[in-house]
Design an enzyme around this catalytic site. Sequence first.
Site, short mmCIF file in Angstrom:
data_model
loop_
_atom_site.label_atom_id
_atom_site.label_comp_id
_atom_site.label_asym_id
_atom_site.label_seq_id
_atom_site.Cartn_x
_atom_site.Cartn_y
_atom_site.Cartn_z
N ARG A 66 30.28 -14.02 22.96
CA ARG A 66 29.65 -12.94 23.71
C ARG A 66 28.14 -13.18 23.79
O ARG A 66 27.53 -13.66 22.85
CB ARG A 66 29.92 -11.60 22.99
CG ARG A 66 31.15 -10.91 23.51
CD ARG A 66 31.55 -9.70 22.72
NE ARG A 66 30.51 -8.74 22.41
CZ ARG A 66 30.73 -7.59 21.80
NH1 ARG A 66 31.95 -7.26 21.43
NH2 ARG A 66 29.74 -6.76 21.53
N ARG A 95 32.22 -15.09 15.99
CA ARG A 95 33.26 -14.48 16.86
C ARG A 95 33.45 -15.27 18.15
O ARG A 95 32.50 -15.75 18.75
CB ARG A 95 32.86 -13.05 17.20
CG ARG A 95 33.81 -12.42 18.23
CD ARG A 95 33.68 -10.93 18.33
NE ARG A 95 32.34 -10.49 18.63
CZ ARG A 95 31.95 -9.22 18.58
NH1 ARG A 95 32.80 -8.28 18.23
NH2 ARG A 95 30.72 -8.88 18.87
N ARG A 141 28.26 7.06 20.33
CA ARG A 141 27.23 6.31 19.60
C ARG A 141 25.93 7.08 19.45
O ARG A 141 24.97 6.56 18.88
CB ARG A 141 26.89 5.01 20.34
CG ARG A 141 27.94 3.99 20.11
CD ARG A 141 27.59 2.70 20.75
NE ARG A 141 28.86 2.05 21.03
CZ ARG A 141 29.10 0.79 20.83
NH1 ARG A 141 28.16 -0.01 20.41
NH2 ARG A 141 30.28 0.30 21.08
N LYS A 178 36.16 -2.89 14.46
CA LYS A 178 36.75 -1.81 15.28
C LYS A 178 37.69 -2.36 16.34
O LYS A 178 38.80 -1.87 16.52
CB LYS A 178 35.64 -0.98 15.98
CG LYS A 178 34.58 -0.44 15.06
CD LYS A 178 33.54 0.36 15.81
CE LYS A 178 32.71 -0.44 16.82
NZ LYS A 178 31.84 -1.48 16.21
N ARG A 230 20.89 -4.82 17.61
CA ARG A 230 22.06 -3.92 17.65
C ARG A 230 22.23 -3.19 16.32
O ARG A 230 22.58 -2.02 16.30
CB ARG A 230 23.33 -4.74 17.97
CG ARG A 230 23.41 -5.16 19.43
CD ARG A 230 24.32 -6.35 19.64
NE ARG A 230 25.72 -6.07 19.37
CZ ARG A 230 26.61 -7.03 19.12
NH1 ARG A 230 26.26 -8.30 19.13
NH2 ARG A 230 27.86 -6.70 18.88
#
Length: 244
Positions: A188, A155, A116, A41, A199
């Site tokens: 992160r 990431r 969400r 996203k 998550r």
Amino acid sequence: MADQLDKISTVDLLNELKRRYACLSKPDGRYIFLGAPGSGKGTQSQKLKKTHCYCHVSTGDLFREAVESNTEIGNRIKNVINEGKLVDDETVLTLVDEKLKSPQCKKGFILDGIPRTMKQAEELNNLLEKNQTPLNGVFFFNAPDEILAQRLGGRLIHTPSGRIYHKVFNPPKKPFRDDITDEPLTQREDDNEEVIKKRLIIYKNKTAPLIKYYETKNMLISLDATKSPTELEKNIADHISGTN
Ligand code: AP5
Ligand code: MG
């Protein structure tokens, strides 16, 4: 103003003007990007923001910024986001309401990871109705769990700008350095195996029901999010221009 412009090189300035000029031929648009953590996203939001001049509203980025700068909100939600839980609906909606008022959102917006929960979806409807800014569509980024885990595990981000990299799929030019500023890249805090699992569970329980919700409203545009970033960018642009 002139003083500030003096600091930007003529080439950069011309490129920026070219980009903005190209945006004039693009339609206005108001979209939600819905999908699991790691589905892409943020990556596609940054591309669409550049090519279409929509504002990119990412509550995740705004919360991380608040944590970094030790604001009141930041201190309140720090543990919530680092543990991969959801921030309360009221805080989210207040922030989104404020952000959508900014002049950068005039041509349109991308709501990256908002809503969400069902409650957020209902409240967002009310907000958009009040502002007379109806949605054009909801892009759903569909990818299996194995791919999501690989993407999140590798990431790297440049926190000040929010630029997103991946050790393998989108490596920076120099290892662990931002391409533009040469500043260090970081991982992160919520991108570790344990929190990623949490998550994904929260996404399935609280957010995935929104797929059906927007499908019923005839707003869902499903994307095969396993494709390359360039292919996805084209799919999204084609939908927006109405050629798909
Ligand atoms: P947020 O920052 O939004 O995190 P998220 O939803 O978990 O999504 P991610 O940012 O992890 O994934 P992404 O889909 O953006 O993937 P990306 O493009 O980076 O939210 C963080 C936290 O804030 C939440 O956990 C919650 O606590 C809180 N929060 C935020 N919004 C909230 C809300 N509305 N309500 C309540 N709480 C909220 O890509 C991932 C990686 O894959 C990158 O390395 C990238 O380079 C790579 N990649 C991307 N696309 C491709 C591709 N097509 N092929 C190969 N690699 C790719
Ligand atoms: Mg993101």
